[in-house]
Design a protein around this motif. Structure first.
Motif, mmCIF file in Angstrom:
data_model
loop_
_atom_site.group_PDB
_atom_site.id
_atom_site.type_symbol
_atom_site.label_atom_id
_atom_site.label_comp_id
_atom_site.label_asym_id
_atom_site.label_seq_id
_atom_site.Cartn_x
_atom_site.Cartn_y
_atom_site.Cartn_z
ATOM 1 N N LEU A 41 -19.220 12.382 9.671
ATOM 2 C CA LEU A 41 -19.238 12.916 8.309
ATOM 3 C C LEU A 41 -17.936 13.639 7.973
ATOM 4 O O LEU A 41 -17.450 13.544 6.844
ATOM 5 C CB LEU A 41 -20.437 13.834 8.103
ATOM 6 N N SER A 42 -17.338 14.322 8.937
ATOM 7 C CA SER A 42 -16.077 15.031 8.666
ATOM 8 C C SER A 42 -14.961 14.041 8.315
ATOM 9 O O SER A 42 -14.152 14.308 7.421
ATOM 10 C CB SER A 42 -15.670 15.889 9.861
ATOM 11 N N ASN A 43 -14.916 12.909 8.984
ATOM 12 C CA ASN A 43 -13.908 11.893 8.665
ATOM 13 C C ASN A 43 -14.185 11.260 7.308
ATOM 14 O O ASN A 43 -13.262 10.983 6.537
ATOM 15 C CB ASN A 43 -13.864 10.811 9.747
ATOM 16 N N PHE A 44 -15.447 11.043 7.007
ATOM 17 C CA PHE A 44 -15.830 10.509 5.705
ATOM 18 C C PHE A 44 -15.407 11.461 4.593
ATOM 19 O O PHE A 44 -14.811 11.050 3.594
ATOM 20 C CB PHE A 44 -17.345 10.271 5.658
ATOM 21 N N THR A 45 -15.706 12.742 4.773
ATOM 22 C CA THR A 45 -15.384 13.751 3.763
ATOM 23 C C THR A 45 -13.877 13.856 3.552
ATOM 24 O O THR A 45 -13.408 13.958 2.414
ATOM 25 C CB THR A 45 -15.968 15.120 4.168
ATOM 26 N N ARG A 46 -13.116 13.789 4.625
ATOM 27 C CA ARG A 46 -11.657 13.839 4.521
ATOM 28 C C ARG A 46 -11.144 12.650 3.709
ATOM 29 O O ARG A 46 -10.297 12.804 2.816
ATOM 30 C CB ARG A 46 -11.021 13.849 5.907
ATOM 31 N N ALA A 47 -11.659 11.459 3.989
ATOM 32 C CA ALA A 47 -11.234 10.264 3.262
ATOM 33 C C ALA A 47 -11.660 10.338 1.793
ATOM 34 O O ALA A 47 -10.899 9.949 0.897
ATOM 35 C CB ALA A 47 -11.820 9.016 3.924
ATOM 36 N N LEU A 48 -12.846 10.856 1.534
ATOM 37 C CA LEU A 48 -13.318 11.012 0.160
ATOM 38 C C LEU A 48 -12.423 11.983 -0.605
ATOM 39 O O LEU A 48 -12.076 11.736 -1.771
ATOM 40 C CB LEU A 48 -14.770 11.489 0.147
ATOM 41 N N ASN A 49 -12.019 13.056 0.038
ATOM 42 C CA ASN A 49 -11.108 14.015 -0.596
ATOM 43 C C ASN A 49 -9.752 13.372 -0.891
ATOM 44 O O ASN A 49 -9.140 13.646 -1.932
ATOM 45 C CB ASN A 49 -10.940 15.259 0.267
ATOM 46 N N THR A 50 -9.300 12.528 0.016
ATOM 47 C CA THR A 50 -8.043 11.802 -0.212
ATOM 48 C C THR A 50 -8.157 10.914 -1.445
ATOM 49 O O THR A 50 -7.271 10.894 -2.300
ATOM 50 C CB THR A 50 -7.682 10.946 1.019
ATOM 51 N N LEU A 51 -9.258 10.170 -1.545
ATOM 52 C CA LEU A 51 -9.465 9.307 -2.715
ATOM 53 C C LEU A 51 -9.564 10.122 -3.998
ATOM 54 O O LEU A 51 -9.052 9.708 -5.044
ATOM 55 C CB LEU A 51 -10.747 8.478 -2.557
ATOM 56 N N ASN A 52 -10.214 11.264 -3.926
ATOM 57 C CA ASN A 52 -10.334 12.108 -5.109
ATOM 58 C C ASN A 52 -8.967 12.626 -5.551
ATOM 59 O O ASN A 52 -8.696 12.717 -6.752
ATOM 60 C CB ASN A 52 -11.291 13.272 -4.857
ATOM 61 N N THR A 53 -8.102 12.934 -4.605
ATOM 62 C CA THR A 53 -6.741 13.374 -4.928
ATOM 63 C C THR A 53 -5.970 12.269 -5.632
ATOM 64 O O THR A 53 -5.269 12.513 -6.619
ATOM 65 C CB THR A 53 -6.000 13.827 -3.651
ATOM 66 N N VAL A 54 -6.109 11.051 -5.142
ATOM 67 C CA VAL A 54 -5.454 9.903 -5.784
ATOM 68 C C VAL A 54 -6.004 9.722 -7.198
ATOM 69 O O VAL A 54 -5.235 9.532 -8.151
ATOM 70 C CB VAL A 54 -5.653 8.624 -4.943
ATOM 71 N N ALA A 55 -7.311 9.790 -7.346
ATOM 72 C CA ALA A 55 -7.924 9.644 -8.672
ATOM 73 C C ALA A 55 -7.456 10.748 -9.617
ATOM 74 O O ALA A 55 -7.223 10.507 -10.804
ATOM 75 C CB ALA A 55 -9.444 9.648 -8.554
ATOM 76 N N SER A 56 -7.281 11.950 -9.095
ATOM 77 C CA SER A 56 -6.781 13.070 -9.897
ATOM 78 C C SER A 56 -5.374 12.788 -10.407
ATOM 79 O O SER A 56 -5.073 13.019 -11.590
ATOM 80 C CB SER A 56 -6.786 14.344 -9.058
ATOM 81 N N THR A 57 -4.521 12.276 -9.539
ATOM 82 C CA THR A 57 -3.149 11.947 -9.935
ATOM 83 C C THR A 57 -3.140 10.871 -11.012
ATOM 84 O O THR A 57 -2.399 10.955 -11.995
ATOM 85 C CB THR A 57 -2.335 11.494 -8.710
ATOM 86 N N ILE A 109 -8.358 2.708 -3.042
ATOM 87 C CA ILE A 109 -8.111 2.578 -1.597
ATOM 88 C C ILE A 109 -6.699 2.067 -1.335
ATOM 89 O O ILE A 109 -6.028 2.518 -0.404
ATOM 90 C CB ILE A 109 -9.168 1.645 -0.950
ATOM 91 N N SER A 110 -6.235 1.145 -2.170
ATOM 92 C CA SER A 110 -4.907 0.562 -1.953
ATOM 93 C C SER A 110 -3.793 1.605 -2.100
ATOM 94 O O SER A 110 -2.692 1.393 -1.601
ATOM 95 C CB SER A 110 -4.663 -0.607 -2.914
ATOM 96 N N LEU A 111 -4.080 2.693 -2.761
ATOM 97 C CA LEU A 111 -3.083 3.740 -2.968
ATOM 98 C C LEU A 111 -3.120 4.813 -1.883
ATOM 99 O O LEU A 111 -2.442 5.840 -2.003
ATOM 100 C CB LEU A 111 -3.273 4.381 -4.344
ATOM 101 N N THR A 112 -3.917 4.584 -0.848
ATOM 102 C CA THR A 112 -4.018 5.552 0.248
ATOM 103 C C THR A 112 -3.548 4.922 1.551
ATOM 104 O O THR A 112 -3.254 3.733 1.607
ATOM 105 C CB THR A 112 -5.474 6.023 0.450
ATOM 106 N N ARG A 113 -3.534 5.746 2.580
ATOM 107 C CA ARG A 113 -3.199 5.261 3.919
ATOM 108 C C ARG A 113 -4.457 5.138 4.770
ATOM 109 O O ARG A 113 -4.382 5.078 5.996
ATOM 110 C CB ARG A 113 -2.201 6.213 4.562
ATOM 111 N N ILE A 114 -5.608 5.119 4.138
ATOM 112 C CA ILE A 114 -6.863 4.968 4.872
ATOM 113 C C ILE A 114 -6.881 3.565 5.461
ATOM 114 O O ILE A 114 -6.810 2.579 4.723
ATOM 115 C CB ILE A 114 -8.084 5.200 3.952
ATOM 116 N N SER A 115 -6.974 3.480 6.780
ATOM 117 C CA SER A 115 -6.896 2.166 7.430
ATOM 118 C C SER A 115 -8.180 1.771 8.155
ATOM 119 O O SER A 115 -8.389 0.591 8.429
ATOM 120 C CB SER A 115 -5.721 2.130 8.407
ATOM 121 N N SER A 116 -9.035 2.709 8.468
ATOM 122 C CA SER A 116 -10.259 2.412 9.196
ATOM 123 C C SER A 116 -11.216 1.599 8.321
ATOM 124 O O SER A 116 -11.624 2.049 7.242
ATOM 125 C CB SER A 116 -10.946 3.711 9.630
ATOM 126 N N GLU A 117 -11.568 0.422 8.815
ATOM 127 C CA GLU A 117 -12.497 -0.431 8.063
ATOM 128 C C GLU A 117 -13.870 0.225 7.955
ATOM 129 O O GLU A 117 -14.553 0.063 6.941
ATOM 130 C CB GLU A 117 -12.594 -1.813 8.707
#
Length: 85
Positions: free
Chosen positions: A53-69, A18-26
């Motif tokens: 759910l669409s916002n959740f999925t978008r954030a999950l995809n962001t985290l997965n991209t970070v994990a991939s990197t 999470i710290s490596l993303t710009r996700i800010s919504s608590e």
């Protein structure tokens, strides 16, 4: 490819991702934690935290991209270490 899955992450790893993303919504962060650390279903985690759910999925995809990197960096480091020996 999925690098993070339901209920498979430690709290420490989740917090670092999470710290490596710009996700800010608590609320989104709480839903992701409930899904990745606690193991709730995606729809349940989103619903109990009041997240669409669409916002959740978008954030999950962001985290997965970070994990991939992170995994790609680890592979490069491992290959470099193997070649030094």
């Amino acid at each position: 490819m999925k690098y993070i899955t339901q209920g498979s992450e430690s709290l420490d790893r989740y917090q670092l991702l999470i710290s490596l993303t710009r996700i800010s919504s608590e609320d989104v962060k709480a839903a992701l934690k409930d899904y990745l650390v606690t193991g709730l279903a995606d729809t349940t985690a989103a619903a109990i935290n009041g997240v669409q759910l669409s916002n959740f999925t978008r954030a999950l995809n962001t985290l997965n991209t970070v994990a991939s990197t992170i995994e790609q960096i680890k592979e490069l480091d491992w290959a470099r270490l193997k070649s030094v020996k």
